[in-house]
Design an enzyme around this catalytic site. Structure first.
Site, PDB file in Angstrom:
ATOM      1  N   GLN A 136      48.863   1.709  19.117  1.00  0.00           N
ATOM      2  CA  GLN A 136      48.428   1.935  17.744  1.00  0.00           C
ATOM      3  C   GLN A 136      48.454   0.613  16.977  1.00  0.00           C
ATOM      4  OE1 GLN A 136      50.415   4.214  14.148  1.00  0.00           O
ATOM      5  NE2 GLN A 136      49.436   5.686  15.520  1.00  0.00           N
TER       6      GLN A 136
ATOM      7  N   CYS B  79      48.990   5.419   7.429  1.00  0.00           N
ATOM      8  CA  CYS B  79      50.341   5.078   6.995  1.00  0.00           C
ATOM      9  C   CYS B  79      50.340   4.630   5.533  1.00  0.00           C
ATOM     10  CB  CYS B  79      50.914   3.977   7.876  1.00  0.00           C
ATOM     11  SG  CYS B  79      52.590   3.476   7.409  1.00  0.00           S
TER      12      CYS B  79
ATOM     13  N   GLY C 242      50.400  16.512  11.038  1.00  0.00           N
ATOM     14  CA  GLY C 242      50.980  16.785   9.733  1.00  0.00           C
ATOM     15  C   GLY C 242      51.510  18.202   9.613  1.00  0.00           C
TER      16      GLY C 242
END
Length: 353
Positions: A53, A83, A195
């Site tokens: 990532q 983020c 999420g």
């Protein structure tokens, strides 16, 4: 997951699931270009399938960082556009890039041109005063045109002003339906959900049946803080062929390693310790190798504290790993002692009765 999903955690997670795609913590492209690449990018081969990532906003730098990652052997390059931390805001990347969808698309196109492995994006549904219905669709349309292989959507807005990173994980409301509508509009694009997912049965319900809903579920902190969740992934999720269809950690309730549900009491006891013993032995051997290279025992054991949540002996397990692993002269036998607190708990309780 910065400072959480490092190589030691990923090795541990891989002992619990063979199928989930594991993600590195976000690494800024500049750090890869200028820093110690072996330290930043090194990993154990057992960690595959493994995604790197990246954070950044410069297409050329991201392309070079992606090429370096591909040369290191990563299976996927993921660009973080979700983020909301102060660090990424000061660098104008992460969730800030939701406001610059064409720049994200340019970064994706540059990375796609630089590597042969999949390039994916992890994003929010919007930031601050953006309308998610418009912002998310705009971003996805642009990265899809740029050739993105998958989009992981954290189904919350990020408020860059007024909320802390922790609050941004909990306070903005979830909108799973928006992500499902996005998938219906883009049936040919892999779209995964992130999420607010805490368990496998919940994830299955939210992503829907294959062919009818979303393509995957991504869990991070839930799986880290309750590592037993990972032990059921392989019974439910298949290992993806060439593309991330798992996640940072895909969390389960089905537990092929032995612990039955519900937890607690005799029903929560570990009935079959054979596979857990294998996890224990693998982690003891790994810790010995880390220490032989100059590392410390607690670099490994700090990631293991969340295992066995809710099972007899778990409190003692946590105490041993938290206290004994930092004592002078501590070695891998601390891991063995911690596992024994759980694996031997049913027999000890039966003897006491």
């Amino acid at each position: 997951m910065i400072d959480w999903s490092d190589r030691h955690y990923r090795f541990f997670a891989r002992q619990l699931t063979k199928n989930a795609v594991l993600y590195t913590e976000m690494i800024v492209a500049d750090a890869i270009l200028r820093g110690n690449r072996d330290r930043l990018l090194g990993f154990d081969p057992v960690e595959h399938p493994l995604a790197l990532q990246l954070g950044g906003n410069d297409p050329a730098k991201l392309a070079e960082a992606a090429r370096i990652g591909a040369d290191f052997g990563y299976d996927e390059i993921n660009m973080n556009v979700g983020c909301p931390s102060d660090r990424v805001q000061s660098g104008t990347f992460g969730a800030c890039l939701m406001q610059e969808p064409q720049l994200v698309a340019d970064c994706v196109a540059a990375m796609k041109a630089a590597v042969a492995i999949p390039v994916t994006v992890k994003c929010r549904i919007g930031v601050d005063d953006q309308d998610p219905e418009l912002a998310l669709r705009d971003l996805v349309a642009r990265v899809k045109a740029a050739g993105v292989d998958a989009v992981w959507v954290h189904a919350r807005k990020a408020w860059l002003q007024g909320l802390s990173p922790k609050e941004n994980r909990d306070i903005p409301p979830l909108d799973y339906d928006l992500v499902r509508r996005l998938k219906a509009e883009n049936p040919d694009l892999f779209i995964g959900l992130n999420g607010g997912l805490h368990a496998l049965d919940q994830a299955i319900i939210e992503i829907g049946r294959p062919g009818e809903g979303l393509d995957g579920a991504m869990l991070g902190r839930a799986a880290y803080q309750d590592s037993c969740l990972l032990a059921g992934v392989d019974a439910v999720f298949e290992r993806p062929a060439g593309l991330a269809a798992g996640a940072e950690a895909t969390a389960p309730l089905i537990r092929p390693f032995g612990p039955p549900s519900p937890r607690g009491g005799e029903e929560g006891a570990l009935r079959d310790t054979a596979d857990w013993a294998g996890v224990r032995d693998a982690m003891m051997d790994y810790a010995a190798c880390v220490m032989a290279r100059g590392g410390r025992l607690n670099h490994v054991t700090r990631h293991m504290v969340g295992l066995f949540q809710g099972y007899p002996g778990a409190r003692r397990y946590r105490q041993i790993l938290s206290a004994d692993a930092t004592r002078p002269g501590a070695g891998p036998d601390v891991i063995g002692a911690a596992f024994a607190a759980v694996l031997e708990a049913p027999a000890a309780r039966q003897a006491a009765e």
